[in-house]
Design a protein around this motif. Sequence first.
Motif, short mmCIF file in Angstrom:
data_model
loop_
_atom_site.label_atom_id
_atom_site.label_comp_id
_atom_site.label_asym_id
_atom_site.label_seq_id
_atom_site.Cartn_x
_atom_site.Cartn_y
_atom_site.Cartn_z
N GLN A 13 0.83 -1.20 0.00
CA GLN A 13 0.00 0.00 0.00
C GLN A 13 0.87 1.26 0.00
O GLN A 13 2.04 1.22 0.39
CB GLN A 13 -0.91 0.00 1.22
CG GLN A 13 -1.99 -1.06 1.19
CD GLN A 13 -2.95 -0.96 2.36
OE1 GLN A 13 -2.59 -0.44 3.42
NE2 GLN A 13 -4.16 -1.46 2.18
N THR A 14 0.28 2.34 -0.40
CA THR A 14 0.96 3.63 -0.36
C THR A 14 1.50 3.89 1.05
O THR A 14 0.79 3.69 2.03
CB THR A 14 0.00 4.75 -0.76
OG1 THR A 14 -0.41 4.55 -2.13
CG2 THR A 14 0.67 6.11 -0.63
N SER A 122 -0.36 0.17 -4.27
CA SER A 122 -1.77 0.49 -4.40
C SER A 122 -2.08 1.78 -3.65
O SER A 122 -1.49 2.09 -2.61
CB SER A 122 -2.62 -0.65 -3.85
OG SER A 122 -2.38 -0.81 -2.47
N SER A 123 -3.04 2.52 -4.20
CA SER A 123 -3.41 3.81 -3.58
C SER A 123 -4.52 3.63 -2.58
O SER A 123 -5.11 2.57 -2.46
CB SER A 123 -3.82 4.80 -4.66
OG SER A 123 -4.88 4.27 -5.42
#
Length: 123
Positions: A13-14, A122-123
């Motif tokens: 993740q971000t 992933s954002s």
Amino acid sequence: QVQLVESGGGLVQTGGSLRLSCAASGRTVSGYAMGWFRQAPGKEREFVAAISWLAGRLYYADSVKGRFTISRDNAKNTVDLQMNNLKPEDTAAYYCAAGNGIRIRAGDQYDYWGQGTQVTVSS
């Protein structure tokens, strides 16, 4: 011949972190600078980071400076890329390379390349 094998890619993740490793085998990489490059779909390959043979000099792309750290262990023939505070724009296939050219940020200065490891943020 030098064989380079990358590992450590994945989905994160971000803001997360990943550590990529590159193991060299075959002919020694003694005297070679080691670099990391990346290529996102539809984009050209770009320089990420590089480290001189004796690790006295480190080079980073502006886009990763302060977030990524390159290191090497010459006794183990490995080079690592610690990636922190990852962003979606870091998503790409990451390639390890070995070379002894002068223009250390240029891909054409590298003689050996790994097959790449995918990093997806992933954002």
